[in-house]
Scaffold this motif. Structure first.
Motif, PDB file in Angstrom:
ATOM      1  N   ALA A   1     -79.934  48.641  49.422  1.00 21.61           N
ATOM      2  CA  ALA A   1     -79.119  48.018  50.914  1.00 21.61           C
ATOM      3  C   ALA A   1     -80.183  48.159  52.208  1.00 21.61           C
ATOM      4  O   ALA A   1     -79.519  48.151  53.218  1.00 21.61           O
TER       5      ALA A   1
ATOM      6  N   TYR B   1     -68.067  52.619  50.530  1.00 23.52           N
ATOM      7  CA  TYR B   1     -69.390  52.028  50.482  1.00 23.52           C
ATOM      8  C   TYR B   1     -69.187  50.592  51.174  1.00 23.52           C
ATOM      9  O   TYR B   1     -70.580  50.126  52.464  1.00 23.52           O
ATOM     10  N   VAL B   2     -68.817  49.551  50.652  1.00 22.50           N
ATOM     11  CA  VAL B   2     -68.947  48.332  50.764  1.00 22.50           C
ATOM     12  C   VAL B   2     -68.048  48.281  52.069  1.00 22.50           C
ATOM     13  O   VAL B   2     -66.864  47.950  51.716  1.00 22.50           O
TER      14      VAL B   2
ATOM     15  N   ILE C   1     -77.746  51.283  47.331  1.00 19.19           N
ATOM     16  CA  ILE C   1     -75.845  52.313  47.626  1.00 19.19           C
ATOM     17  C   ILE C   1     -75.512  51.205  46.253  1.00 19.19           C
ATOM     18  O   ILE C   1     -75.509  49.683  45.817  1.00 19.19           O
TER      19      ILE C   1
ATOM     20  N   GLU D   1     -79.193  43.738  43.993  1.00 18.01           N
ATOM     21  CA  GLU D   1     -77.987  44.380  44.812  1.00 18.01           C
ATOM     22  C   GLU D   1     -77.718  44.827  45.076  1.00 18.01           C
ATOM     23  O   GLU D   1     -76.627  45.753  45.886  1.00 18.01           O
TER      24      GLU D   1
ATOM     25  N   ILE E   1     -81.522  46.413  57.217  1.00 20.81           N
ATOM     26  CA  ILE E   1     -79.815  46.422  56.736  1.00 20.81           C
ATOM     27  C   ILE E   1     -80.172  45.323  55.600  1.00 20.81           C
ATOM     28  O   ILE E   1     -79.819  44.587  55.914  1.00 20.81           O
ATOM     29  N   LYS E   2     -79.891  45.261  54.951  1.00 17.13           N
ATOM     30  CA  LYS E   2     -79.347  44.466  53.893  1.00 17.13           C
ATOM     31  C   LYS E   2     -78.035  44.075  53.476  1.00 17.13           C
ATOM     32  O   LYS E   2     -77.792  43.089  52.529  1.00 17.13           O
ATOM     33  N   GLN E   3     -77.077  44.936  53.223  1.00 16.80           N
ATOM     34  CA  GLN E   3     -76.321  44.636  53.033  1.00 16.80           C
ATOM     35  C   GLN E   3     -75.473  45.571  54.356  1.00 16.80           C
ATOM     36  O   GLN E   3     -75.252  46.249  55.722  1.00 16.80           O
ATOM     37  N   ARG E   4     -73.278  44.711  53.820  1.00 14.98           N
ATOM     38  CA  ARG E   4     -73.249  45.761  54.700  1.00 14.98           C
ATOM     39  C   ARG E   4     -72.344  46.377  54.558  1.00 14.98           C
ATOM     40  O   ARG E   4     -71.410  46.658  53.005  1.00 14.98           O
ATOM     41  N   SER E   5     -71.851  47.165  55.175  1.00 13.16           N
ATOM     42  CA  SER E   5     -71.134  48.853  54.375  1.00 13.16           C
ATOM     43  C   SER E   5     -71.022  49.829  55.778  1.00 13.16           C
ATOM     44  O   SER E   5     -71.567  49.706  57.008  1.00 13.16           O
TER      45      SER E   5
END
Lengths: 253, 203
Positions: B156, B201-202, B170, B153, B123-127
């Motif tokens: 995710a 989502y974010v 995302i 960017e 996982i590359k993003q917080r969501s």
């Protein structure tokens, strides 16, 4: 990394799971939907259903099992037995299966593979190949292992992939139900000959057999039936053992 | 109401079954009006990009999907349904929906293609979509092609199959997943549940 899959196989007749030895002497192993649910919970990566009688009456019972299983499990499963036409395949997929395996029907009419692959995608079409040693070579046997086609298993595997089979479920009749280990030599040859994943089947008896079939047989997945049905090993025990030996397996969460 | 877009490709029953298990109301449809009225759209699909785009165009679905996404409707693309969001696919050299920038490429480093089975997602993003989902969880994949987004960017989740590829993207109201959440055990269901419950989502 892509995990090696551990797949329980549910051979069925008249709505019950059975298990034989070298394709004969079957004994009852329980209710398929219940077993499927249990294996899903235990961490099975996929399930294989094979209708070993594949008569018309059995087809309705099978479809009922497929529908119920699709509602109960959260992992992919394939269904096979007596698939002869694109319409057979469509019926099974619509009932909720993710893949359909073809065996005798595809051997007699390889176009069945390409027709199905065109309609549903190769990923849905599993070639089920039953091989048995005859002289120095392994031949393809059809009709539930009763008929020697005199065609080399490796040649048929290659041809089926050209026609569009997305995976090969390779059963060694010689080792099936013996619990003396998978057929490493046959699996290795088929796996090296084709560019699609090979599921090794027949002969799993102890933890070491799974390590062998992945490391020496180059299998992408290993299938077992009685070992799991009769509680001799659990899926978790197999996965823990593989994990300790650096073979990648899926862990739950 | 969630609408699973039927464009005559792949196996829609499993997605519908998955939504039924979550107890949410959903419908499989190719009717443009039904799609416009839906609260949430899911574009599933296993199969070839060329055939997929052809079917979407024949039914006029391509335009509607783009419009609905631009209007901000929550949208989930699964497998081919994710790939079709990009500009172009190497599979048949076909132009896709061009909602996301980037290309769809074929795996070249592994001998066995398609990739079939369980693979890990970093996982590359917080969501909020990832609530209850551990990093590097296993999901079920069946794919020969993968998305190569221009804009990093949007990536995710990343998975490795000979090469690293974007397994989750995302962007705004769009979620694209290369794996099959409806076939990925409890972890897959968690993601599906987070999506249909409209998690922001974010994170």
């Amino acid at each position: 990394m892509l995990a090696k899959r551990i797949i329980p196989c549910l051979d069925m007749t008249q709505g019950r799971v059975v298990k034989g030895i070298q394709f004969v002497n079957f004994r009852d192993a329980g209710d398929p939907v219940k077993l499927a649910k249990e294996y899903d919970k235990q961490g099975a990566d996929e399930l294989v259903f094979l209708d070993i009688t594949a008569t018309v009456e059995n087809r309705d019972i099978l479809l009922d099992v497929v529908r119920k299983t699709a509602k109960e499990v959260v992992i992919p499963f394939s269904v096979g037995g007596g698939v002869r036409t694109v319409s057979d395949m469509r019926t099974i997929l619509r009932a909720g299966a993710d893949k359909v395996s073809v065996n005798t029907g595809a051997f007699k009419n390889p176009k069945l593979i390409s027709d199905c692959a065109k309609e549903f995608g190769s990923q849905c079409v599993v070639l089920s190949l039953d091989g048995k040693k005859v002289g120095k070579d392994w031949n393809v046997f059809i009709n539930g292992g009763r008929t020697d086609t005199r065609v080399s298993a490796i040649d048929w595997a290659k041809k089926a992939v050209k026609f569009g089979a997305g995976e090969i479920l390779l059963t060694s009749i010689d080792t099936d139900g013996t619990k003396k280990g998978f057929n490493v030599a046959l699996t290795r040859q088929v796996s090296q000959a084709v560019s699609v994943p090979v599921i090794a089947s027949g002969g799993a008896g102890k933890l070491k057999d799974f390590v062998e079939i992945f490391n020496k047989g180059f299998a992408d997945a290993a299938l077992a039936a009685s070992l799991f049905h009769f509680g001799e090993l659990t899926i978790q025990e197999v996965k823990d053992y593989l994990n300790e030996r650096d073979i990648p397996v899926r862990s739950l969460l | 109401m969630i609408v699973v877009i039927d464009y005559g490709i792949g196996n829609l029953a499993s997605v519908k079954n998955g939504l039924d298990k979550l107890g949410v109301e959903s419908k499989i449809s190719s009717d443009l009006l039904v799609i416009k009225k839906a609260d949430t759209l899911i574009l599933p699909g296993v199969g070839a990009a060329g055939q997929g785009m052809k079917n979407l165009k024949e039914k006029g679905l391509d335009k509607v999907i783009v419009e609905e996404i631009k209007m901000g409707k929550p949208f989930l693309g699964i497998c081919l349904g994710m790939q079709l969001l990009f500009e172009k696919s190497e599979e048949g050299n076909v132009n896709c929906l061009r909602i996301l920038k980037g290309q769809v490429k074929k795996f070249k480093k592994m001998r066995k293609v398609p990739q079939i089975g369980w693979n890990q997602v970093k996982i590359k993003q917080r969501s909020n979509l990832f609530k209850g989902i551990g990093n590097e969880s296993y999901f079920y994949f069946v794919n020969s092609f993968y998305c190569l987004p221009k804009d990093q960017e949007v990536v995710a989740g990343v998975t490795n199959y000979g090469e690293n590829f974007a397994s989750i993207v995302i962007k705004d109201n769009i979620l694209g997943v290369q794996f099959h959440p409806e076939k990925s055990g409890l972890v897959g269901f968690k993601l599906l549940e987070n999506f249909v419950k409209g998690a922001n989502y974010v994170g």
